[in-house]
Design a protein around this motif. Sequence first.
Motif, PDB file in Angstrom:
ATOM      1  N   LYS A 185      21.654   0.643  60.660  1.00 57.46           N
ATOM      2  CA  LYS A 185      21.902   0.529  61.856  1.00 57.46           C
ATOM      3  C   LYS A 185      21.408  -0.612  62.422  1.00 57.46           C
ATOM      4  O   LYS A 185      20.072  -1.116  62.256  1.00 57.46           O
ATOM      5  N   ILE A 186      22.181  -1.237  63.434  1.00 62.41           N
ATOM      6  CA  ILE A 186      21.619  -2.301  64.333  1.00 62.41           C
ATOM      7  C   ILE A 186      21.734  -2.112  65.572  1.00 62.41           C
ATOM      8  O   ILE A 186      22.869  -1.761  66.005  1.00 62.41           O
ATOM      9  N   ASP A 187      20.755  -2.329  66.448  1.00 67.39           N
ATOM     10  CA  ASP A 187      20.890  -2.067  67.955  1.00 67.39           C
ATOM     11  C   ASP A 187      21.383  -3.130  68.693  1.00 67.39           C
ATOM     12  O   ASP A 187      20.852  -4.433  68.443  1.00 67.39           O
ATOM     13  N   VAL A 188      22.294  -2.981  69.747  1.00 67.60           N
ATOM     14  CA  VAL A 188      22.885  -4.061  70.424  1.00 67.60           C
ATOM     15  C   VAL A 188      22.095  -3.702  71.917  1.00 67.60           C
ATOM     16  O   VAL A 188      22.836  -2.483  72.289  1.00 67.60           O
ATOM     17  N   ARG A 217      38.738 -12.967  81.899  1.00 61.80           N
ATOM     18  CA  ARG A 217      37.259 -11.815  81.830  1.00 61.80           C
ATOM     19  C   ARG A 217      37.069 -11.966  83.099  1.00 61.80           C
ATOM     20  O   ARG A 217      35.796 -11.489  83.036  1.00 61.80           O
ATOM     21  N   VAL A 260      25.465  -0.464  66.087  1.00 62.40           N
ATOM     22  CA  VAL A 260      26.393  -0.742  65.078  1.00 62.40           C
ATOM     23  C   VAL A 260      25.960  -0.188  63.765  1.00 62.40           C
ATOM     24  O   VAL A 260      24.750  -0.384  63.462  1.00 62.40           O
ATOM     25  N   VAL A 304      31.703  -6.630  67.839  1.00 62.98           N
ATOM     26  CA  VAL A 304      30.581  -6.663  68.309  1.00 62.98           C
ATOM     27  C   VAL A 304      30.497  -7.440  69.582  1.00 62.98           C
ATOM     28  O   VAL A 304      31.067  -8.565  69.383  1.00 62.98           O
ATOM     29  N   LYS A 329      33.835  -8.240  74.124  1.00 58.25           N
ATOM     30  CA  LYS A 329      35.077  -9.245  74.700  1.00 58.25           C
ATOM     31  C   LYS A 329      36.267  -8.267  74.349  1.00 58.25           C
ATOM     32  O   LYS A 329      36.490  -7.979  73.382  1.00 58.25           O
ATOM     33  N   GLN A 378      31.649  -3.136  76.862  1.00 60.61           N
ATOM     34  CA  GLN A 378      31.224  -2.663  75.659  1.00 60.61           C
ATOM     35  C   GLN A 378      31.618  -1.437  75.166  1.00 60.61           C
ATOM     36  O   GLN A 378      31.804  -0.530  75.841  1.00 60.61           O
ATOM     37  N   VAL A 426      26.145  -9.554  61.978  1.00 53.92           N
ATOM     38  CA  VAL A 426      26.214  -8.470  63.085  1.00 53.92           C
ATOM     39  C   VAL A 426      24.764  -8.704  63.733  1.00 53.92           C
ATOM     40  O   VAL A 426      24.715  -8.858  64.844  1.00 53.92           O
ATOM     41  N   ALA A 441      24.517  -9.774  67.362  1.00 54.48           N
ATOM     42  CA  ALA A 441      24.132  -8.761  68.272  1.00 54.48           C
ATOM     43  C   ALA A 441      22.909  -9.509  69.310  1.00 54.48           C
ATOM     44  O   ALA A 441      22.688  -9.230  70.509  1.00 54.48           O
TER      45      ALA A 441
END
Lengths: 348, 348
Positions: free
Chosen positions: A2-5, A112, B17, B131, B134, B151, B211, B215
Amino acid sequence: MKIDVILKEATSKSYVVSIDELDKLEFDTKVAIVTNTTVSSLHLQTLLGLLHVKEYFVITLSDGESYKNFTSLNYILEACFEHRLDRKSLLIAFGGGVIGDMTGFAASIFQRGIDFIQIPTTLLSQVDASVGGKTGINNSYGKNLIGTFWQPRAVYCETAFLKTLPPREFSAGVAEIIKMAVTFDKPFFEWLETHDLSDEANLKIAIQKSVSLKARVVALDEREEGVRAVLNYGHTFAHVIENETKYTTYLHGEAVAIGIVMANKLAFKLGLLTQEEMKRIKKLLEQYHLPTTYTIPSLEAFYDAFFLDKKSAHAKIKFILVSSIGGYEIRNDIAKEIVISALKDDNA
Amino acid sequence: MKIDVILKEATSKSYVVSIDELDKLEFDTKVAIVTNTTVSSLHLQTLLGLLHVKEYFVITLSDGESYKNFTSLNYILEACFEHRLDRKSLLIAFGGGVIGDMTGFAASIFQRGIDFIQIPTTLLSQVDASVGGKTGINNSYGKNLIGTFWQPRAVYCETAFLKTLPPREFSAGVAEIIKMAVTFDKPFFEWLETHDLSDEANLKIAIQKSVSLKARVVALDEREEGVRAVLNYGHTFAHVIENETKYTTYLHGEAVAIGIVMANKLAFKLGLLTQEEMKRIKKLLEQYHLPTTYTIPSLEAFYDAFFLDKKSAHAKIKFILVSSIGGYEIRNDIAKEIVISALKDDNA
């Protein structure tokens, strides 16, 4: 794995609503002014005389709610690309709520998101649509069903532009002023009962009061997760009426006036509002020649149409009801039979 | 007369993620799965076997960048209305970057914004597009010119879906991995020079690394006001190449590979990058059979097209250059002659 954003907290946003201070407007970026044929012929020269801008161009749309659609949105965007606007450019919404909602939507999705400014030219949009950052367009399923939350950089309300408003449009704006008073501010409601808004000094006070009330509500709840829903008092009904009449019979504020009376019948049925209060509200609406009745072709179809309204999460209809003048109650537990019986009640 | 509208600070947003943890996915709201014909026939059954959802339906689009337009966006939205999604519903983007960008865009404007989840099925979208929030569509003026920042609620990267990727698409994803390494992480670049990504264990490490790097960048700068622009290394050139070839000749990652080589020629010309470093980067791209050259039909037209790119605020082109491997420089002061002469330089 898991990767936290984690996104940095957004900074607090704020902007100013100015009343009768349009002459102070100044920009040093490329500006696109979005307006419609009616406003353009009446007021564009005045606006251009006041603006201090380096480079601008004008996008003129047809006038009317029926043009609040994907085609017009695309037209605005295409013009912005054609004139090579960039991320630092600015859109100005110069018109009523339709122009404001579409210009805000276009600003929020052009590359955007770029800045925009509201210069509302109708009473309705001055006291309501221009403040709060709701943008959107209609589609075949209903009103404002596609859109964003995108706050303007500033709002300029100019009472001079209201002098050319047809009486019906003026009254439609008064409906939203009455809505604010009924739900949030009893002394303001009583003031409205005794002060004529065709008087310019009174009108300016009423605009200032309405915008302040709305600004307070929006500040507390930008994304309508709580108190902001109260601004939809009368609107749950109004949206169905507008949809059934294909946005051609009533102005938005007129439909809201009818919707207020319908919501009050329901509040009366539930014991939230007295018959006397209900009559006072109706009387104030009628003072401005606003419609207060609508013959529903099919009660079943009318009720069913509530479920397409975006405010009804998980197929529960949220009714905004007045709990004596100056107070409100949000209810999503009302049985279909009670709603239908309230709508049938002509004596209320 | 002035009224202040001050909006409460938005709370910090965050999401996770996950890599190879799709079996843990669970929802209790109505779900729309947006996918394309290719992904659907290869992987939809696998996905449906893993999902724990109450009620879902599938929206299937044609496959390809050329469908990333208003028509497809409208198609997604219409299907959501037809199936009566509401503000609590969820969209799932199940496909590559095109599906992810359009689904995110649709989620951001459906009833002014609902949740969505990314399940990227290409290497490119796993390491890049999924990620960062956008969203967007293309138009005749260029790529991603209309869209929002929105997001996802979560991103699920599953390496199992990558097994069916055509070699060209796999390599296109590797181009973005190389991009991350070259601009931000020299040890990672050196690791890539000595580790083959066709090995599954290596691939998983590379995805995790990319990633994480992305991130970190997005967390610092969601709206691309600073460091996030570095992710566009190679892209300023790539967007023009894609536009000139009408999005049909090159995959996005392939155009980025060419764009990286072009950006490096410019960096070399400016003394930021040595010839040896430039060659190492090119060699790594070629190891994955990525294209590194493009015959520009007209240098003038190519240069002119930069100005339509949304990253060039106030008609200044922002070039992201590598300042020796693992470092970057953002420059908006490079004279047209230098750019054109760098693009001409076949010996670099």
